[in-house]
Design a protein around this motif. Structure first.
Motif, PDB file in Angstrom:
ATOM      1  N   ASP A  25       9.892 -32.495   6.596  1.00  0.00           N
ATOM      2  CA  ASP A  25       9.129 -31.252   6.711  1.00  0.00           C
ATOM      3  C   ASP A  25       9.164 -30.704   8.138  1.00  0.00           C
ATOM      4  O   ASP A  25       9.290 -29.499   8.357  1.00  0.00           O
ATOM      5  CB  ASP A  25       7.667 -31.489   6.315  1.00  0.00           C
ATOM      6  CG  ASP A  25       7.481 -31.645   4.820  1.00  0.00           C
ATOM      7  OD1 ASP A  25       8.398 -31.277   4.063  1.00  0.00           O
ATOM      8  OD2 ASP A  25       6.428 -32.147   4.408  1.00  0.00           O
ATOM      9  N   TRP A  85       1.252 -30.365   1.941  1.00  0.00           N
ATOM     10  CA  TRP A  85       2.588 -30.135   2.493  1.00  0.00           C
ATOM     11  C   TRP A  85       3.407 -29.278   1.535  1.00  0.00           C
ATOM     12  O   TRP A  85       4.079 -28.333   1.945  1.00  0.00           O
ATOM     13  CB  TRP A  85       3.326 -31.444   2.726  1.00  0.00           C
ATOM     14  CG  TRP A  85       2.675 -32.407   3.659  1.00  0.00           C
ATOM     15  CD1 TRP A  85       1.573 -32.178   4.455  1.00  0.00           C
ATOM     16  CD2 TRP A  85       3.047 -33.759   3.886  1.00  0.00           C
ATOM     17  NE1 TRP A  85       1.268 -33.311   5.156  1.00  0.00           N
ATOM     18  CE2 TRP A  85       2.146 -34.297   4.830  1.00  0.00           C
ATOM     19  CE3 TRP A  85       4.051 -34.577   3.374  1.00  0.00           C
ATOM     20  CZ2 TRP A  85       2.229 -35.611   5.287  1.00  0.00           C
ATOM     21  CZ3 TRP A  85       4.154 -35.883   3.828  1.00  0.00           C
ATOM     22  CH2 TRP A  85       3.257 -36.394   4.767  1.00  0.00           C
ATOM     23  N   SER A  86       3.355 -29.634   0.267  1.00  0.00           N
ATOM     24  CA  SER A  86       4.133 -28.894  -0.726  1.00  0.00           C
ATOM     25  C   SER A  86       3.627 -27.462  -0.869  1.00  0.00           C
ATOM     26  O   SER A  86       4.418 -26.522  -1.003  1.00  0.00           O
ATOM     27  CB  SER A  86       4.083 -29.618  -2.078  1.00  0.00           C
ATOM     28  OG  SER A  86       4.693 -30.897  -1.976  1.00  0.00           O
ATOM     29  N   ILE A  87       2.296 -27.305  -0.853  1.00  0.00           N
ATOM     30  CA  ILE A  87       1.731 -25.960  -0.939  1.00  0.00           C
ATOM     31  C   ILE A  87       2.178 -25.110   0.256  1.00  0.00           C
ATOM     32  O   ILE A  87       2.514 -23.930   0.111  1.00  0.00           O
ATOM     33  CB  ILE A  87       0.192 -26.034  -1.005  1.00  0.00           C
ATOM     34  CG1 ILE A  87      -0.242 -26.641  -2.349  1.00  0.00           C
ATOM     35  CG2 ILE A  87      -0.438 -24.668  -0.799  1.00  0.00           C
ATOM     36  CD1 ILE A  87      -1.726 -26.911  -2.445  1.00  0.00           C
ATOM     37  N   GLN A  89       4.936 -25.320   1.995  1.00  0.00           N
ATOM     38  CA  GLN A  89       6.361 -25.006   1.991  1.00  0.00           C
ATOM     39  C   GLN A  89       6.746 -24.057   0.862  1.00  0.00           C
ATOM     40  O   GLN A  89       7.726 -23.310   0.982  1.00  0.00           O
ATOM     41  CB  GLN A  89       7.184 -26.303   1.844  1.00  0.00           C
ATOM     42  CG  GLN A  89       6.866 -27.385   2.863  1.00  0.00           C
ATOM     43  CD  GLN A  89       7.482 -27.127   4.230  1.00  0.00           C
ATOM     44  OE1 GLN A  89       7.781 -25.987   4.590  1.00  0.00           O
ATOM     45  NE2 GLN A  89       7.691 -28.180   4.996  1.00  0.00           N
ATOM     46  N   THR A  90       6.000 -24.077  -0.237  1.00  0.00           N
ATOM     47  CA  THR A  90       6.409 -23.334  -1.434  1.00  0.00           C
ATOM     48  C   THR A  90       6.541 -21.820  -1.236  1.00  0.00           C
ATOM     49  O   THR A  90       7.539 -21.238  -1.678  1.00  0.00           O
ATOM     50  CB  THR A  90       5.438 -23.634  -2.596  1.00  0.00           C
ATOM     51  OG1 THR A  90       5.478 -25.042  -2.883  1.00  0.00           O
ATOM     52  CG2 THR A  90       5.823 -22.858  -3.844  1.00  0.00           C
ATOM     53  N   SER A 104       2.404 -20.769   7.219  1.00  0.00           N
ATOM     54  CA  SER A 104       2.929 -21.994   6.625  1.00  0.00           C
ATOM     55  C   SER A 104       2.964 -23.132   7.634  1.00  0.00           C
ATOM     56  O   SER A 104       2.566 -24.260   7.331  1.00  0.00           O
ATOM     57  CB  SER A 104       4.340 -21.742   6.082  1.00  0.00           C
ATOM     58  OG  SER A 104       4.989 -22.945   5.761  1.00  0.00           O
ATOM     59  N   LEU A 108       0.859 -26.570   7.554  1.00  0.00           N
ATOM     60  CA  LEU A 108       1.628 -27.817   7.538  1.00  0.00           C
ATOM     61  C   LEU A 108       1.216 -28.728   8.685  1.00  0.00           C
ATOM     62  O   LEU A 108       1.035 -29.940   8.495  1.00  0.00           O
ATOM     63  CB  LEU A 108       3.123 -27.500   7.619  1.00  0.00           C
ATOM     64  CG  LEU A 108       4.070 -28.709   7.489  1.00  0.00           C
ATOM     65  CD1 LEU A 108       3.957 -29.322   6.094  1.00  0.00           C
ATOM     66  CD2 LEU A 108       5.507 -28.284   7.769  1.00  0.00           C
ATOM     67  N   PHE A 167      13.323 -25.314   1.899  1.00  0.00           N
ATOM     68  CA  PHE A 167      11.863 -25.427   1.800  1.00  0.00           C
ATOM     69  C   PHE A 167      11.452 -25.828   0.387  1.00  0.00           C
ATOM     70  O   PHE A 167      10.468 -26.557   0.191  1.00  0.00           O
ATOM     71  CB  PHE A 167      11.216 -24.102   2.203  1.00  0.00           C
ATOM     72  CG  PHE A 167      11.281 -23.829   3.673  1.00  0.00           C
ATOM     73  CD1 PHE A 167      10.265 -24.242   4.510  1.00  0.00           C
ATOM     74  CD2 PHE A 167      12.372 -23.173   4.229  1.00  0.00           C
ATOM     75  CE1 PHE A 167      10.314 -23.999   5.878  1.00  0.00           C
ATOM     76  CE2 PHE A 167      12.441 -22.920   5.588  1.00  0.00           C
ATOM     77  CZ  PHE A 167      11.414 -23.341   6.416  1.00  0.00           C
ATOM     78  N   ALA A 168      12.198 -25.370  -0.616  1.00  0.00           N
ATOM     79  CA  ALA A 168      11.910 -25.778  -1.993  1.00  0.00           C
ATOM     80  C   ALA A 168      12.142 -27.274  -2.178  1.00  0.00           C
ATOM     81  O   ALA A 168      11.364 -27.963  -2.850  1.00  0.00           O
ATOM     82  CB  ALA A 168      12.788 -24.979  -2.963  1.00  0.00           C
ATOM     83  N   ALA A 171       9.324 -29.242  -0.607  1.00  0.00           N
ATOM     84  CA  ALA A 171       8.104 -29.054  -1.398  1.00  0.00           C
ATOM     85  C   ALA A 171       8.115 -29.942  -2.636  1.00  0.00           C
ATOM     86  O   ALA A 171       7.123 -30.595  -2.962  1.00  0.00           O
ATOM     87  CB  ALA A 171       7.963 -27.585  -1.798  1.00  0.00           C
ATOM     88  N   GLY A 174       7.535 -33.643  -1.753  1.00  0.00           N
ATOM     89  CA  GLY A 174       6.129 -33.974  -1.554  1.00  0.00           C
ATOM     90  C   GLY A 174       5.379 -34.168  -2.856  1.00  0.00           C
ATOM     91  O   GLY A 174       4.568 -35.094  -2.991  1.00  0.00           O
TER      92      GLY A 174
END
Length: 425
Positions: A25, A85-87, A89-90, A104, A108, A167-168, A171, A174
């Protein structure tokens, strides 16, 4: 999973992967720097500010959640972090411009600030003190593995599917980790002392069958011990060189030392490879010394201090070294030998600290130390702007001085056995 030993190593493996995702990340923005700047029309200065936004809440949240980890099960804190973290990057994977990019990185950074100390606290809860060095070192190793795998993997994804796809990928990584953690994660039996202490403060029967009230050790007592100060100073030097390597080492190799892109990649692999060997080698050596009854001030403080002093000597010699093999060796030692101090500092403070204060003590240490991640990139960038390629040489000398200070602090101040006796347990 009924076998406690097998469960301990399963949790440790998940925490290694946790730190791999964490550093993937961190590295994705740097790996995608050129296409992001081109696509969003960002200047170098603006892109630098975006990177700085990551550390806006990093240290503050590291300390706050570290304190929270003394009251809430680390299992759930780690789960929330991974989901955040995933939220974070999404949205970038789906679209958006500069404002979303900054938001973002701030989110993060806030969610990643507590990651390392809470992961270490969880790993150590599965092992007695004399056996903590190896799992602690493996968690640290996850940071190097994350960079080593992210660089080629995410670069390939971006080359074939565009920068947003990277980034996907992180995400999704994570979220996959979070699903595994819900099923397999948790704390070990060496966290029970924390429960006993909490019960005692409430007047409930403790492990020895009494209901006597046990006072909490004030954090100020822990943070003013020579061991905490020495470990934090040494860890600051190690984190400084980590920040240097993540942000500026590739540019130093190309612009400051004149290496080609291919040669720079090989040197980077050598640096991170040596770092992995040193981290694991230190864990084995320290564990062996502790099992033989060697005092922790030697097994941890002197070993960690010696590695920092070795790294300091290499950095201080690097600017005047002749080009060629000598430069490569000094680079590898200077940037690759100090990383083991990260796990040493954590296991040292964990040994010193009562169990019900461990999360806070580690979180505060991490918050203080990670300010190096905010200062180092900015200072080095200023030196390069002011002095051109020579700015890298000044940066290396400053780094050597900080490592020398950290190594001296580790050797002279760290003695958890002595300082633990001065704290109420």
């Amino acid at each position: 999973m009924s076998d406690p030993r097998r469960r301990a190593w399963t949790v440790t493996a998940l925490l290694v992967v946790f730190m791999m995702v964490n550093f993937a990340d961190k590295s994705v923005l740097g790996l995608a720097a050129e296409p992001i700047r081109t696509d969003l029309g960002l200047s170098a200065s603006t892109f630098g500010l975006v990177n700085s936004a990551f550390f806006l809440l990093f240290s503050v949240c590291g300390a706050a959640v570290g304190l929270l980890a003394d009251r809430i099960r680390p299992k759930w804190l780690l789960l929330v972090m991974a989901v955040l973290w995933s939220i974070a990057q999404t949205p970038l994977a789906l679209g958006g411009g500069l404002a979303l990019l900054v938001a973002s990185r701030v989110l993060l950074g806030a969610a990643e600030g507590p990651a390392f100390p809470v992961a270490q606290q969880t790993a150590m809860s599965w092992f007695p003190d004399r056996s903590r060095n190896l799992p602690g070192a493996l968690v640290v190793l996850g940071t190097s593995l994350g960079v080593l795998l992210a660089a080629p993997g995410l670069t390939w994804v971006m080359d074939h599917h565009g920068w947003r796809s990277a980034f996907a990928v992180v995400a999704v990584a994570g979220l996959v980790w979070a699903l595994l953690w819900v099923r397999l994660g948790g704390e070990g039996r060496y966290a029970r002392a924390q429960d006993d202490a909490s019960s005692a403060r409430a007047g409930a029967p403790t492990a020895d069958g009494t209901g006597a009230t046990v006072p909490r050790t004030p954090y100020r007592r822990i943070l003013t011990t020579r061991t905490w100060i020495g470990a934090s100073t040494a860890y600051f030097g190690a984190y400084w060189i980590t920040a240097f390597a993540l942000v500026w080492l590739p540019s130093y190799l190309r612009e400051g030392l004149g290496y080609s892109t291919a040669a720079s990649a090989r040197v980077l692999m050598l640096v991170y490879g040596l770092n992995a060997v040193v981290v694991l080698g230190q864990a084995v050596l320290t564990g062996w010394l502790l099992r033989r009854g060697t005092a922790s001030r030697w097994a941890r403080g002197r070993v960690g201090g010696a590695l920092l002093l070795m790294s300091a000597a290499a950095c201080l010699a690097l600017p005047s070294a002749p080009a060629g093999a000598a430069t490569v060796v000094l680079l590898a030692v200077g940037f690759g030998a100090a990383g083991a101090m990260t796990s040493i500092a954590v296991t040292t403070v964990a040994q010193l600290t009562p169990a019900d204060r461990r999360g806070g003590a580690l979180g505060i240490m991490n918050a203080v130390v990670t300010t190096a991640g905010l200062i180092a990139p900015t200072l080095i960038g200023h030196l390069v702007d002011t002095h051109g390629a020579d700015g890298y040489q000044y940066a290396v000398l400053i780094t050597g001085a900080l490592l020398l200070l950290g190594g001296t602090a580790a050797v002279t101040l760290i003695d958890p056995d002595r300082d633990a006796r001065l704290l109420p347990r």
